[in-house]
Design an enzyme around this catalytic site. Structure first.
Site, PDB file in Angstrom:
ATOM      1  N   GLY A 232       0.835  -1.189   0.000  1.00 52.80           N
ATOM      2  CA  GLY A 232       0.000   0.000   0.000  1.00 52.80           C
ATOM      3  C   GLY A 232       0.873   1.243   0.000  1.00 52.80           C
ATOM      4  CB  CYS A 233       0.228   4.566   1.420  1.00 53.94           C
ATOM      5  SG  CYS A 233       1.050   6.111   1.762  1.00 53.94           S
TER       6      CYS A 233
END
Length: 180
Positions: A10-11
């Site tokens: 993810g981020c």
């Protein structure tokens, strides 16, 4: 011995914040890997058009922290069962991915995935991509140590802080002593 592995969960603001805290990890760099464009920018990667994933390149001492232990932290601090998605972040740039450096790392990654699936830790099967590392592009400076520098930003408080609480609860024995 010092080793490198590159992970996307993810981020990269979230994953960097988690792995900076782990004992045995000597460096964490946010960046991009797995795409077609040379020297992509954050904006280009976020568009989804480059094929890159937001990743962190981790340098670790495998005499202090084994790859298996590192991967357990990885799998327990993001959702490896959602394809191209982490929470509200959607797109191939947010895919769960392990970019391995050699055949041994690939084998260990597959073994850890099989064990977590076998243990039914998640309701759904892990969809984490396991791919040979390619060119790593370091992210722009303002992404480095993002959580540390932006703790009071709403995203940090709502998304990253709960991951760190989960990390402390589940992996207290892996946290750098100076952070306890």
């Amino acid at each position: 011995m010092t080793r490198i592995i590159t992970l996307g969960g993810g981020c990269f603001w979230c994953t960097e914040a988690v792995f900076i805290a782990i004992n045995g990890i000597t460096d964490v760099k946010p960046g991009y890997m797995g795409g077609e464009r040379e020297n992509p920018s954050y904006e280009q990667v976020c568009s989804g058009a480059t094929g890159h994933a937001e990743v962190i390149q981790i340098t670790y001492d495998d005499e202090v922290l084994s790859l298996e232990e590192l991967l357990y932290v990885f799998f327990y601090t993001h959702n490896p069962t959602t394809l191209n998605r982490q929470g509200a972040d959607v797109g191939t740039q947010y895919r769960s991915v392990i970019f391995y450096e050699d055949a041994q790392q690939a084998e260990i990654a597959h073994q850890v995935i099989a064990k977590i699936n076998e243990e039914e830790v998640y309701t759904d099967k892990i969809v984490t991509e396991v791919s040979l590392a390619s060119v790593f592009y370091v992210a722009e400076d303002y992404h480095h140590q993002y959580f540390i520098r932006n703790r009071n930003q709403p995203y940090c408080m709502a998304v990253i802080e709960p991951k760190l609480v989960k990390l402390l609860k589940s992996f207290k024995d892996k946290i750098k002593p100076e952070l306890l």
